[in-house]
Structures are given as structure tokens and as C-alpha cells.
Write a protein that holds these residues in place. Structure first.
Motif, short mmCIF file in Angstrom:
data_model
loop_
_atom_site.label_atom_id
_atom_site.label_comp_id
_atom_site.label_asym_id
_atom_site.label_seq_id
_atom_site.Cartn_x
_atom_site.Cartn_y
_atom_site.Cartn_z
N VAL A 135 0.87 -1.19 -0.12
CA VAL A 135 -0.06 -0.28 -0.03
C VAL A 135 0.93 1.35 -0.04
O VAL A 135 1.98 1.28 0.91
N VAL A 136 0.30 2.19 -0.82
CA VAL A 136 1.14 3.43 -0.91
C VAL A 136 0.17 4.53 -0.37
O VAL A 136 -0.99 4.76 -0.79
N VAL A 137 0.68 5.51 0.38
CA VAL A 137 -0.15 6.61 1.10
C VAL A 137 0.39 7.87 0.33
O VAL A 137 1.69 8.19 0.69
N ILE A 138 -0.16 8.77 -0.43
CA ILE A 138 0.41 9.75 -1.02
C ILE A 138 -0.26 11.09 -0.40
O ILE A 138 -1.47 11.30 -0.07
N MET A 139 0.45 12.07 0.10
CA MET A 139 -0.05 13.31 0.63
C MET A 139 0.51 14.57 -0.08
O MET A 139 2.07 14.52 -0.15
N VAL A 140 -0.05 15.38 -0.57
CA VAL A 140 0.23 16.31 -1.70
C VAL A 140 -0.77 17.24 -2.18
O VAL A 140 -1.82 16.93 -2.03
N GLY A 141 -0.22 18.33 -2.55
CA GLY A 141 -1.14 19.26 -2.92
C GLY A 141 -0.85 20.85 -2.64
O GLY A 141 -1.04 21.57 -3.44
N ALA A 142 -0.38 21.07 -1.23
CA ALA A 142 -0.21 22.18 -1.02
C ALA A 142 0.82 23.25 -1.68
O ALA A 142 0.48 24.42 -1.90
N ASN A 143 2.06 22.49 -1.98
CA ASN A 143 2.84 22.95 -2.80
C ASN A 143 2.42 23.51 -4.17
O ASN A 143 2.94 24.38 -4.81
N ASP A 144 1.57 22.59 -4.91
CA ASP A 144 1.21 22.80 -6.11
C ASP A 144 0.42 24.14 -5.92
O ASP A 144 0.26 25.12 -6.98
N VAL A 145 -0.30 24.56 -4.80
CA VAL A 145 -1.28 25.88 -4.81
C VAL A 145 -0.33 26.96 -4.67
O VAL A 145 -0.19 27.77 -5.30
N THR A 146 0.54 26.66 -3.85
CA THR A 146 1.35 27.97 -3.59
C THR A 146 2.65 28.20 -4.42
O THR A 146 2.96 29.37 -4.74
N HIS A 147 2.69 27.49 -5.53
CA HIS A 147 3.93 27.52 -6.59
C HIS A 147 2.92 27.80 -7.89
O HIS A 147 3.60 27.47 -8.85
N ARG A 148 1.87 28.07 -7.81
CA ARG A 148 1.10 28.35 -9.10
C ARG A 148 0.91 27.22 -10.09
O ARG A 148 0.77 27.53 -11.36
#
Length: 344
Positions: A135-148
């Protein structure tokens, strides 16, 4: 356009290419990024560019270890935790072991500052280096928002990684983009913009992940109201990343879905959604919006009358998973920080 419509539009652009965030969206991204940079400069980076560790074997049980891999950004490696055993991966591993009655080996391949486009390389490492993950757990997204990063670009990268992992027989659970409106150092008028952008991305992430065969757990509202009300306890000293208590809360939300996709407890995976618990079945876009509004909601694909798709697209179930019970004793598993230490 409705929130479900906007999320569906982003996901469609991710699938087929094209589409922009629009003039207002671009301006909003720019303002949020500028304010985050200013806040970063004032606060500094007390934790450096690396998490506290925590990789290793959890649970004193016999048998072949369950292979758990964490991918994504600084939250996936627990930046802000004091010790490796307080990172979300460690807390999930420590909670999963007594449920499965098997040891859990946890590896971290995420990166501080990571964005969704980096998941391709992280996914390749997860599959090519060491034992294949269960199983893989992915936590991502905040830097996509703040880096346009255009949301459709971020979603496309996430969906591609989930699809590659699922094709390799790996279960995937994604903790969606957290609510950036919790960052008090962003001025109040822009805090709403940050919240709207991050929740919009979280809903679109859910659509892409479910289409690729994975499951998501909403962290947006979780890192919203609760983190606003208990800032001292929930945030680390940099006021951006969760504290050990905050990470324990995140892990508590994700653990039930990790256990479920692996088949623990028996029968929970295919449980019919309970309307009395605010659960249900809808097209994936509307299910995604519901999940963003309710902390800890899992969204996964489901068949309705033998069909995966309905008039408005992929069917999805949204469920509030209960904390799993350990096989021995039937007591609910507690995922408090610092409860277990990894062995070599």
C-alpha cells in the motif's frame, strides 16, 4: 458554475489536456504565493529541509511485513514532528500492525517542498527500489497551490502515479490537499482565496484518484476547523506544518482507509454506505465535493447495478470509516503520537 462542475472541469482538463485557471485564478495564485513567501521569510525554516526520519519495522508480530510507502511532500515525511515515530507514516504503521497482526515496514520517499509532478520519480522508486509496496499513501497538493501549478497539471501527475501503482497491484490511499486557509500569516482577504483554491484542488484530486482506481481521504476540513480552534496544539513552531499532535490527527483519519484497502477488517471494504452516518453514493464529482466539506471522508469507486458509470460519470461511495479494531481484544486502535518506535 457549481463546485462539482469546477472540480469536474479541472479533472477533465487533466485527462485531456488544455484549459487554464483563468485570469482571476492566476492572480489569486500569485497573491497567495507572495504572501506565503513573506510569511516564510519572517518565520524562517526551523526544521531545515528534511523530516525527522522514522523508517523501519513496526509491530512485534510474526509473518511477512506489510510494505507501506509514503509519497508526496513535507507532510508525507512529517516535517515539524520532533521524532520519527511521530510522523504520519510511523503512526499509520504502528496502528496498522495490531490490526493486521503482522509487522509493517514503512519507507518514506516523499520530499520536503515536493509537488505533484515529482510523484512520477517517487513512484518509480517505490516500485523499483526494495520490496514492492502493498500500500502507498500519498500526501500532496499544498505546494502545487502555493507555486502556481495549474490544478489540471497537478491532478494529471497524481492520477498517472496512482494508475501506475494500481496497475502494479499496489493499493493507494491519497490524503487530499489540506486547507491553506488555516495559515493565519496570510492576510484575511487572501485566506479565503487560499481556502477556495486548496479545496478546489482537493475535489479535483479525488476525481482523478478514483478514476485511476485509488481511494482518497479528505484532509481539507480536517486541517480547517480543528486546526483553527487548536492552533497551539495542532501546528508546529513554524506555524505551517502540523505538530506531532496534528500529525496524529491526520494519521487517525487515514489509517481506517489504509486498513480497509488491505482487507482489514473483513467485510469493511465493501460495506454499503450508511445514510445515517452521512454517507452515500453519487457521481464522483459530487462525492468529491461532499468529502471536501467533511473531515476524514473516504471516497472510492463503486458499482451501481453492476455498472461503474452512470449518467454523470464514475459512481463513487463516500464513507466515514470507523477506527479499525485490533484483532486481539477488539479494542479500538489508538494512534497517539510517539506510541511506537521502529526497529532496525
Amino acid at each position: 458554475m457549481s463546485r462539482a462542475g469546477r472540480a469536474r472541469k479541472i479533472a477533465a482538463a487533466a485527462a485531456f489536456g488544455g484549459g487554464g485557471i483563468g485570469a482571476l485564478g492566476a492572480a489569486a495564485y500569485g497573491l497567495v504565493l507572495a504572501e506565503v513567501k513573506i510569511a516564510r521569510k519572517v518565520i524562517g525554516q526551523p526544521f531545515g529541509n528534511a523530516g525527522p526520519g522514522g523508517e523501519g519495522l513496526y509491530g512485534d508480530f510474526p509473518g511477512e511485513p506489510i510494505q507501506l510507502v509514503m509519497l508526496g511532500d513535507s507532510t508525507s515525511v512529517g516535517l515539524g514532528a520532533d521524532h520519527g515515530r511521530q510522523t504520519p507514516g510511523a503512526v499509520i504503521a504502528a496502528g496498522l500492525a495490531p490490526i493486521a497482526r503482522r509487522p509493517v515496514r514503512m519507507r518514506m520517499l516523499g520530499r520536503v517542498g515536493g509537488q505533484s509532478w515529482e510523484l512520477e520519480g517517487q513512484t518509480a522508486r517505490a516500485l523499483d527500489e526494495g520490496p514492492k509496496p502493498d500500500v502507498v499513501v500519498i500526501m500532496v497538493g499544498a505546494n502545487d497551490v502555493t507555486h502556481r501549478v495549474k490544478p489540471q497539471v497537478a491532478v494529471r501527475a497524481l492520477e498517472a502515479s496512482v494508475r501506475k501503482l494500481r496497475e502494479a497491484g499496489v493499493e493507494v490511499v491519497v490524503g487530499t490537499c489540506p486547507d491553506l486557509g488555516t495559515i493565519q500569516e496570510i492576510p484575511r482577504p487572501l485566506r479565503y482565496v487560499a481556502q477556495r483554491l486548496s479545496r478546489q484542488l482537493a475535489a479535483a484530486q479525488t476525481i482523478g484518484v478514483v478514476e485511476a482506481g485509488g481511494a482518497t481521504v479528505s484532509l481539507a476540513d480536517l486541517l480547517g476547523d480543528e486546526f483553527r480552534q487548536h492552533r497551539v496544539e495542532m501546528f508546529a513552531s513554524d506555524r505551517f506544518h502540523p505538530s506531532p499532535t496534528g500529525y496524529a490527527r491526520v494519521a487517525e483519519a487515514i489509517l481506517p482507509s489504509v486498513a480497509t484497502v488491505l482487507g482489514y477488517p473483513a467485510g469493511e471494504r465493501d460495506r454499503v454506505p450508511d445514510l445515517g452516518r452521512g454517507e452515500g453514493i453519487d457521481d464522483v464529482a459530487h462525492a468529491a465535493v461532499r468529502a471536501v466539506d467533511t473531515a476524514g471522508t473516504e471516497v472510492s469507486g463503486i458499482e451501481v447495478s453492476g455498472a461503474e458509470r452512470g449518467p454523470r460519470g464514475r459512481w463513487a461511495a463516500f464513507r466515514r470509516r470507523r477506527a479499525p479494531q485490533a484483532a486481539a481484544g477488539g479494542h479500538e486502535v489508538s494512534v497517539t503520537p510517539g506510541e511506537s518506535s521502529p526497529s532496525a
